[in-house]
Design an enzyme around this catalytic site. Structure first.
Site, short mmCIF file in Angstrom:
data_model
loop_
_atom_site.label_atom_id
_atom_site.label_comp_id
_atom_site.label_asym_id
_atom_site.label_seq_id
_atom_site.Cartn_x
_atom_site.Cartn_y
_atom_site.Cartn_z
N GLY A 21 0.81 -1.22 0.00
CA GLY A 21 0.00 0.00 0.00
C GLY A 21 0.84 1.26 0.00
O GLY A 21 0.44 2.28 0.57
N ASN A 23 1.44 3.41 -2.23
CA ASN A 23 1.11 4.46 -3.20
C ASN A 23 0.25 5.58 -2.61
O ASN A 23 -0.03 6.57 -3.29
CB ASN A 23 0.38 3.86 -4.40
CG ASN A 23 -0.95 3.23 -4.01
OD1 ASN A 23 -0.97 2.25 -3.28
ND2 ASN A 23 -2.06 3.79 -4.49
N GLY A 25 -1.37 7.62 1.35
CA GLY A 25 -1.43 7.74 2.79
C GLY A 25 -0.10 7.61 3.49
O GLY A 25 0.94 8.05 3.00
N ILE A 26 -0.12 7.01 4.68
CA ILE A 26 1.11 6.90 5.47
C ILE A 26 2.11 5.97 4.80
O ILE A 26 3.32 6.13 4.99
CB ILE A 26 0.82 6.44 6.91
CG1 ILE A 26 0.23 5.04 6.96
CG2 ILE A 26 -0.08 7.44 7.63
CD1 ILE A 26 0.18 4.44 8.35
N GLY A 27 1.63 5.03 4.00
CA GLY A 27 2.55 4.15 3.27
C GLY A 27 3.39 4.93 2.28
O GLY A 27 4.60 4.74 2.18
N SER A 138 -3.64 -0.54 14.68
CA SER A 138 -4.46 0.64 14.97
C SER A 138 -4.86 0.62 16.43
O SER A 138 -4.96 -0.45 17.05
CB SER A 138 -5.71 0.62 14.09
OG SER A 138 -6.71 1.50 14.59
N TYR A 164 -13.30 -4.56 11.59
CA TYR A 164 -12.02 -3.83 11.47
C TYR A 164 -11.18 -4.03 12.74
O TYR A 164 -9.98 -4.35 12.66
CB TYR A 164 -12.29 -2.35 11.26
CG TYR A 164 -11.06 -1.48 11.33
CD1 TYR A 164 -10.14 -1.46 10.29
CD2 TYR A 164 -10.83 -0.65 12.43
CE1 TYR A 164 -9.00 -0.66 10.35
CE2 TYR A 164 -9.70 0.15 12.50
CZ TYR A 164 -8.78 0.15 11.46
OH TYR A 164 -7.65 0.93 11.53
#
Length: 301
Positions: A21, A23, A25-27, A138, A164
């Site tokens: 991931g 590409n 956000g935090i990634g 999280s 989640y």
């Protein structure tokens, strides 16, 4: 270490980092820092066009490869095509409270993507990993429970947030059991975990499809309290490069771990249950068909 900034990430020249991931956000923020510090960064992404665009926007040696964590065939294909040594694997990609969905293998979408996909990927890549495995969890894990009778929400009415929370609790239990197994095998690789606190990313953009209460709450809370994606990536970077014990959990040091400089943080008691962690590992092996690839180190005479 009481403060930590992106500028404190050490020189990563000659090291390879795989980040799922990467590409957005935090990634993406973490990937950009690591590439800037000299690492070869592989963005493991579901949408290759978006991955290539993200890679092109970063300075340094960055490439994108396709990986769909919601499809074990894709996970196996990615791992089979990764024959070079990997210094750091960052299990960053994830979904948060989507409508009920199923992976290609029939798992509930959040549990299948956030936990099982990363479980399979990590074990398939593990013989080539030589430094660290970071899994992004999280604070939502505190509301989670592992329902072994219905892990994939096939019998219960689906509830997105509990699903989640279960997947994020699974991330921490996975990290704990992975670290136990690595130590037992005499491996120098460390398993750590991190959470970003409250960060302004696109994780909840799917809520725009309906003008729901969650959509309105997202905008209100994000505008007032969230930190940037760049600051949200700092716990991940800390867990990846700072000298910390195996099994460490890193999060923001501010109020309720919502924002602030990263530090080692606590976790819910449910995330420290070794028996549940071992049972979850066994079930995850059964569901994915992927097992821990290392043998226990021989005992000393």
């Amino acid at each position: 270490m009481t403060t930590f900034t992106a500028g404190q990430v050490p020189d990563m020249t000659g090291r390879t980092v795989v980040i799922t991931g990467g590409n957005s956000g935090i990634g993406r923020a973490a990937a950009a820092v690591l590439a800037d510090r000299g690492a070869r960064v592989v963005l493991a992404v579901r949408d290759l066009a978006k991955g290539n665009a993200a890679a092109a926007a970063m300075a340094g040696d960055v490439v994108a490869r396709r990986l769909d964590l919601a499809d074990l065939a894709s996970v196996r294909e990615f791992a089979a095509g990764s024959d070079a040594p990997i210094d750091v694997l960052i299990n960053n990609a994830g979904l948060m409270i989507p409508p009920l969905g199923r992976t290609a293998d029939g798992f509930e979408l959040q549990f299948g993507t956030n936990h099982l996909g990363h479980f399979a990927l990590t074990n398939l890549l593990l013989p080539r990993i030589n430094r660290r495995i970071v899994t992004v969890s999280s604070n939502g894990h505190r509301a989670g429970a592992i329902d072994f009778g219905d892990l994939n929400w096939e019998r219960r009415p689906y509830r997105a947030f509990p699903a989640y929370a279960q997947s994020k609790l699974a991330n921490l239990l996975f990290t704990a059991e992975l670290q136990r197994r690595l130590a037992e095998a005499g491996s120098p690789v460390l398993a750590t975990a991190a959470h970003p606190g409250m960060a302004a990313t696109g994780l909840l953009d799917h809520l725009e499809r309906d003008r729901s209460v969650l959509y309105r709450l997202r905008d209100s809370v994000t505008s007032r309290f969230a930190q940037s994606a760049e600051d949200g990536a700092l716990p991940t970077l800390y867990a990846a490069v700072v000298d910390v014990p195996g099994g460490s959990y890193v999060g923001p040091g501010g109020f309720l771990q919502g924002r602030g400089a990263p530090k080692l943080v606590g976790r819910a008691k449910s995330a420290e249950d070794a028996a549940v962690a071992r049972r979850l590992w066994t079930v995850s092996e059964e569901l994915t068909g992927v097992t821990f690839p290392l043998s226990a180190a021989p005992s000393k005479p």
